[in-house]
Structures are given as C-alpha cells and as structure tokens.
Design a protein around this motif. Structure first.
Motif, short mmCIF file in Angstrom:
data_model
loop_
_atom_site.label_atom_id
_atom_site.label_comp_id
_atom_site.label_asym_id
_atom_site.label_seq_id
_atom_site.Cartn_x
_atom_site.Cartn_y
_atom_site.Cartn_z
N MET A 132 -6.33 8.93 3.77
CA MET A 132 -6.94 8.83 2.45
C MET A 132 -8.08 9.84 2.29
O MET A 132 -8.24 10.45 1.23
N HIS B 237 4.44 6.87 1.44
CA HIS B 237 3.46 7.67 0.73
C HIS B 237 4.20 8.70 -0.10
O HIS B 237 5.16 9.31 0.37
N GLU C 179 -4.74 2.12 -3.09
CA GLU C 179 -4.63 2.02 -1.63
C GLU C 179 -5.91 1.45 -1.04
O GLU C 179 -5.88 0.61 -0.14
N GLN D 140 -3.84 6.38 -7.32
CA GLN D 140 -3.12 5.95 -6.13
C GLN D 140 -4.08 5.64 -4.98
O GLN D 140 -3.91 4.67 -4.26
N GLN E 284 -4.59 5.57 8.55
CA GLN E 284 -4.45 5.51 7.09
C GLN E 284 -5.75 5.87 6.40
O GLN E 284 -5.75 6.59 5.39
N ASP F 183 -0.21 1.39 6.44
CA ASP F 183 0.93 2.27 6.16
C ASP F 183 0.69 3.64 6.79
O ASP F 183 0.43 4.62 6.12
N GLY G 146 0.80 -1.21 0.00
CA GLY G 146 0.00 0.00 0.00
C GLY G 146 0.82 1.24 0.00
O GLY G 146 1.95 1.30 0.37
N THR G 147 0.23 2.31 -0.47
CA THR G 147 0.86 3.61 -0.45
C THR G 147 -0.17 4.66 -0.20
O THR G 147 -1.35 4.45 -0.33
N GLY G 148 0.27 5.79 0.08
CA GLY G 148 -0.62 6.94 0.21
C GLY G 148 -1.07 7.43 -1.12
O GLY G 148 -0.65 6.98 -2.15
N PRO H 147 0.91 0.14 -2.80
CA PRO H 147 0.14 0.37 -1.56
C PRO H 147 0.40 -0.72 -0.52
O PRO H 147 0.66 -1.86 -0.86
#
Length: 694
Positions: free
Chosen positions: A323, A259, A396, A392, A319, A306, A231-233, A302
């Motif tokens: 988001m 992120h 996520e 993105q 998280q 995270d 996962g990522t931001g 993602p």
C-alpha cells in the motif's frame, strides 16, 4: 462446531488421529509432505502420493478424484516431523480443468474419525495455479495445530515440491504423473448433489461437512471475521504480487479478488497522463459476492492479508508496504501529470502570444481560453486517476487496520484491550504513520523489521519542527488528534522535550508488550532527572525496575553494564560458547533510552555510546536517543556519524522522511496513546505481571 478458517489462520487440534477431507470442483491429486521445523523435506521418502500412498502415520488416496480422504495419525509420525503439508495438484489430461481458477475452489476439512468437523478451509484466491499447499498441520510446543496456507503455484507440482526443499522435485512429480497415466490412479468425478437436498443429509460422515461444488459455503466469498475482511490492492502494476488473492467461485463462476495490476513506474514528466486503465474483466460467468454493490467489472473487494507470506503477520506486513508503494507511485504519477500540464500551458500561452498580431483582440482571448481548457482537462484526468487509486487504497486500509496484530496496531486498536504476552517474537514494529498532502485522511503504518538494525533518534529540539514551518492544516489536525497541548504555532522547548520522551516511552512499552515475557528489557539514562513524569508508567508498573540514577554515575553504570554485555555475547557467539556466559548476565534484548543527550556525557561515555550504536544491534542491544540535534552539534563532527546512523523520528508531525522509489517527503506522525487513555499503563501492567510469573 467446525471452525471456518481464512488464509493464515490456525486452529488447535484436540486429537491425534484425524481425517483430512478434500472436495474440489474437478479431479485433483492429493499428497502429503512431512517436513522438519523449517518445513524442509528429508527426501522423496517424506512425500506420500498416489505412487507411494503410505508413510509412517499417513495414508493418501491412490486416485485423482474430486473427493479425497487422507488419514493422519500424529502420534505415529517420526519424531523429527513438525509439519504435515497437504498438497493438491491438477493432473494432466484428467478432467476439464487446467487451473484452479477455472473450477470451484477446493475445500479442505479436518475431521475426527467419526466425521466430527474440527476446521475447514476453502482455498479461495486461486487463478492460474495448478498446484497448491492447502493446509498444514504443525507442532508447536508439543501441541498440534492446523493452519490454512493456500499457497498456489502456477508452475505446478514440480515447483511446489521444489519450494519445500526437495532436490529431486521434477523427478518425483514425473513419477506421480506416470502413476496416474498408467492407471495406478483413476479419475472419479464428484457426485452431484440432488436438487433440493440438504448438504448435511448425505449418507455417512463423508457428506456431513462437505460443501457442494455448485453451492460453496459462505467462506467462498469475502470472509467477515476480523483479520479476514475483504481486501484488494490499490492500483496498477505489471503483475500481481505472489500470493495475491485471485478468483473465488460464487454462484458457479470465479470472481477476481486479486490486486488490480500495479503500475511499475510513474508517468514521465514529459508525457501527458493516460486515461485510467479499465479494471480487469471478470471471467465468463463471474458475479459479485452476495451483499456486494460492486459491478462485475468493477474494482475487486479488499481483503486483509492479501499478499505473499507464510503467516498472517507476514502477509499483513507485505500488504502494508505494498500500500505504501502504491500510494507513492500514484501520487508521483499525479504530480508528474500536473507538472506536465503546467509546462504545456506555459508553452501554449507563449506560442499564442509570440505573434504580435494575436496579443490583443478576440484571437488572443480564444488562444488563452483554449490553453487553459486543455490544462484543466489534463489536471482533471490526472486527478480522476489519483482518486480511483486513493479510493481503492482507502478501502484496503479500512479492512487492514482492524486486522493488524498488536505489533502493527495503533494504541486505540481494540486488540490492546485483550492483549496477552505473546509466545513468539514479532517480525516487525509500527513506529508511527505516514501520509502525503494529496490525501489527508489516509495513513499508512510505518513498519520496521525486528530486531532493529538501526537505532532511533527522537528530536527533542527545534529540529523536530524543521520542514514544518508555516501554515499546515494537515499537521495541525494530526497534532490535535495526538491530544497534545500545543498551540497553532511551533511548540516551545519544554513541550517538545516532554512529547519526545512520551514518544520514547510509548515505543518502549510497545516493544515490551510484543515480546515474550523476559525476552526484552529497558534501560534508561537520564542524567538530569527530568524524565521522571514521562517514565512513570514504566516505573510504576515495574517494567522498569527503578528510576534511573541521575548524574554522571548513572550514565557510567548503565553504559559499562551494556558494554560488558555486548563484549561477552560477541565472544560467546564468535567461539560458540553460549554456555560459558556468566549466570548474572541478562541475555534478554535491551533497549537503551538516552534522555537529554549529550547532557552528562564525557568523552569516555561518548565512545561507549558510539560502540553500543555500532555493535549492539547484532547482539540484542538497541539504542533510542531523545536529544536536541542543535545541542549535539556543539560536539562538532564527533557525533555526526552517530546521528546519521540512526533513524530520525519526531514527537510532532513532520515531513522529513523520503521513500526510496520517487523521493516523496512523507509526513511522519508519532504513535502516542489517545489523550486521557490508560492503555499504555494497562499494557505495561500485564507485561510486568507476565514477567513476574515467568
């Protein structure tokens, strides 16, 4: 079989004497802190380090090295020790690494004395940090477990010790550095693994579960277990959030899992949108994880959880709200840029047509075409930036949703199929979903902290549809997904009341299910007796002991009992006399559902209800109103403070909630079970069975 942990996960320990084996890509200092139930240290004597390697039940190495063994005897620990935290720090002037991100990720394995692996955690996600709390052994209800922590500190060992509540953190860190510099500890590099030799063919148990720094285990890459998906931001900001996952070594070089930098403010309305910021460049030697199609300089993958936090639940909570903020600011920037493009188009058209000579002929057509081309280019540029952020966020969301615990999960989540009554109270509750019209398929969970500081008001009248008049394909799709029998037009009064009460029951069932058995109860006021169909799951399962008594008698009985409870608990808390509470008083947290308000309420009942709304949350009594705002207005200003003090939600999708950053009107969707699903009844049945067993 050794359990592979990801950040926030825990694993039970089946023995009291264990070894903690550390393998790092460069020499590190290993230490242990002994904390109480809150993780706080009694003093410097609660820290085992190279200058003082032995504490009761603990022995750590005297050297800074790439490989360590820490001996732990849990039975020999002092009785007030509940947490054993393993600290790793990079010493000054020893080895080539100044930050964990510039070397292979350290790996920590908990083993038996015979080398049998119990749990392993590879501390991925470290970048500029030079100290980290890798794992902790903690005691819960008499049993010990190991938890993967991975909390890094860019300010090094002093910051890490200070964060654990040690007043003399700087002095102790200096003592440790001095012990190393004076030769009391020595630097030893990890032995290289011979080419072609199996990692598990080394002599003795030390090599059994130790990954080679040049060939990290699969857990160095994005984990594949639920709740640990990559996962990522979502978008850019001035700096990554604390606890964000950062470079993980794969194939000898670090990969950035943090992120992307998040923008702190949307683009001003009087400025043109800027080009999308390039993704952060990966460090030299970085490569994409195995099986990933993302380019080395593309957006990071993602990862669920995270975000900052001491537990996976807290990380997921943070998280989700990250988001939410990202989406709010991304859409604000897009709307601002689009508005700027529109105003610029109008200005240029006015300027081109201000000269009468340019109003006709080819010059006028060329000026109009040029202005429209500039407008289209600006809008396309803004949309491209928004689409990048949305892609993105969607990625996520795809990994976060499957990892959510029951308190945060939708009713169609598989976690409910094997749900069991928890042993601890949750930190938050999912009330529904939020989304914006710019992206119809991205829903952000609406989470509120528990216990509820504000009660809830579910609109059961025309106000539930306020702001949602006119054609709205997004709303219509959402309503069909809810399985409601509504037409394309506004629902009728009976349909709204039915949906409002079903929403209340679904929320009550969720709150019962996520609390330990006996820690939460539901009371219902239904003067007209019209809520029986919606209350059937609560009554039939036994979660609600009996159907509510109709009429004024039912209103008086429930309100007087809860008012008495609030008074007694307040006095007990004020005078610290909890043992003096009557034995017949139910001290479990209470959720009061008031249906068809204000029908059946006289002035005394209204006063008691206002009292419960104001004083109840502090002592565990929470209010959930199912009411028609139009009917409550008939009571004049008496009920206005009550209505305004509660959080308003609706039984149908409605754009009425505003975020605190840019003031978007978010569309709220209630959280109902899929049409035809029996999940609510099944969960309530388990809750009732657990309550009887307790």
């Amino acid at each position: 079989m050794t359990a592979e942990l990801v950040r926030g996960q825990n694993h039970p320990l089946d023995r009291a004497r264990v070894e903690i084996r550390v393998t790092a890509g460069s020499p590190v200092v290993a230490g242990v802190t002994l904390g109480d139930a809150q993780g706080r240290l009694a003093g410097a004597e609660a820290v085992a380090h190279p200058g003082a390697p032995r504490r009761p039940g603990i022995e750590v190495p005297r050297q800074a090295a790439a490989d360590h063994r820490i001996a732990v005897d849990l039975d020999a620990l002092p009785g007030d020790v509940h947490r054993v935290s393993v600290l790793l720090a990079l010493p000054r002037g020893i080895g080539a690494s100044s930050t964990f991100g510039s070397a292979a990720a350290p790996s920590v394995t908990v083993t038996g004395l015979d080398g049998t692996g119990i749990a392993r955690y590879t501390v991925t996600g470290l970048g500029a940090e030079s100290a980290v709390v890798a794992v902790e052994l903690y005691r819960r209800q008499g049993a010990w477990k190991v938890r993967a922590v991975g909390q890094g500190y860019a300010d090094g060992l002093p910051a890490m010790l200070h964060d654990q509540g040690l007043p003399q953190a700087a002095e102790l860190a200096a003592q440790i550095e001095e012990a190393i510099s004076h030769g009391q500890a020595r630097a030893v590099q990890a032995p290289a693994v011979a080419a072609g030799r199996s990692e598990r063919s080394g002599a003795g148990p030390a090599a059994a579960d130790r990954p080679s720094p040049a060939h990290p285990p699969a857990s160095d890459g994005p984990p594949s277990a639920p709740g640990a998906a990559p996962g990522t931001g979502a978008k850019a900001a001035a700096a990554a959030r604390p606890g964000d996952v950062a470079p993980a070594p794969v194939g000898g070089g670090p990969i950035d899992y943090r992120h992307p930098q998040r923008r702190s403010t949307p683009a001003p309305a009087d400025q043109a949108p800027t080009a999308p910021a390039p993704a952060p460049a990966a460090p030299a030697g970085a490569s994409a994880p195995a099986g990933s199609s993302a380019p080395p300089d593309g957006p990071s993958l993602p990862v669920a959880g995270d975000a900052a936090g001491w537990s996976m639940e807290e990380r997921l909570y943070n998280q989700v709200w990250g988001m939410f903020e990202d989406l709010a600011r991304s859409v604000a920037a897009y709307r601002s840029a689009s508005g700027f493009a529109e105003s610029r188009l109008e200005q240029e058209l006015d300027q081109a047509l201000s000269d009468p000579r340019n109003r006709i002929g080819t010059a006028a057509d060329a000026a109009r075409a040029t202005a429209r081309d500039k407008h289209a280019a600006l809008v396309a540029q803004a949309r491209a930036a928004l689409d990048r952020d949305l892609a993105q966020l969607a990625a996520e969301s795809a990994v976060v949703e499957p990892a959510l615990p029951p308190a945060f999960a939708r009713w169609d989540h598989p976690v409910w199929q094997g749900h069991h009554t928890p042993l601890e109270r949750p930190m938050a509750l999912r009330l529904g979903d939020l989304h914006l019209p710019e992206v119809l398929d991205l829903r952000i969970p609406m989470l509120v902290r528990l216990p509820l500081e504000r009660g809830l008001w579910i609109d059961s009248g025309p106000d539930a549809y306020a702001g949602s008049t006119g054609p709205d394909p997004d709303r219509d799709i959402a309503r069909r997904e809810l399985g409601s029998a509504l037409t394309d037009g506004p629902p009728d009064e009976a349909g709204l009341r039915r949906l409002a009460m079903e929403t209340a029951v679904a929320l009550a069932a969720r709150m019962l299910a996520i609390h330990p058995a006996g820690d939460f109860a539901v009371q219902v006021i239904d003067p007209g007796g019209t809520a029986a169909p919606a209350l059937a799951p609560l009554v039939e399962s036994g979660a609600l002991p009996a159907a509510p008594v109709p009429g004024a008698k039912g209103v008086t009985t429930v309100l007087e009992a809860l008012t008495r409870r609030v008074d007694l608990v307040q006095m007990a808390v004020r005078h610290r006399a909890g043992d003096a509470l009557p034995p017949d008083l139910d001290t479990a947290e209470q959720l009061l559902i008031v249906h068809d308000f204000p029908h059946g309420f006289d002035d005394r009942a209204l006063t008691q209800l206002r009292y419960l709304a104001d004083e109840g949350p502090a002592v565990g009594v929470h209010l959930l109103m199912v009411a028609d705002r139009a009917q409550s207005r008939e009571h004049g200003p008496v009920l206005d403070p009550l209505w305004r003090s509660l959080l308003r939600i609706t039984p149908v999708p409605d754009a009425h909630l505003a975020d605190p950053w840019v003031g978007h009107a978010w569309t709220y969707e209630p959280l109902l079970a899929p049409k035809g699903s029996q999940v609510v009844r099944q969960v309530l049945g388990r809750v009732a069975a657990a309550r009887r067993a307790s």
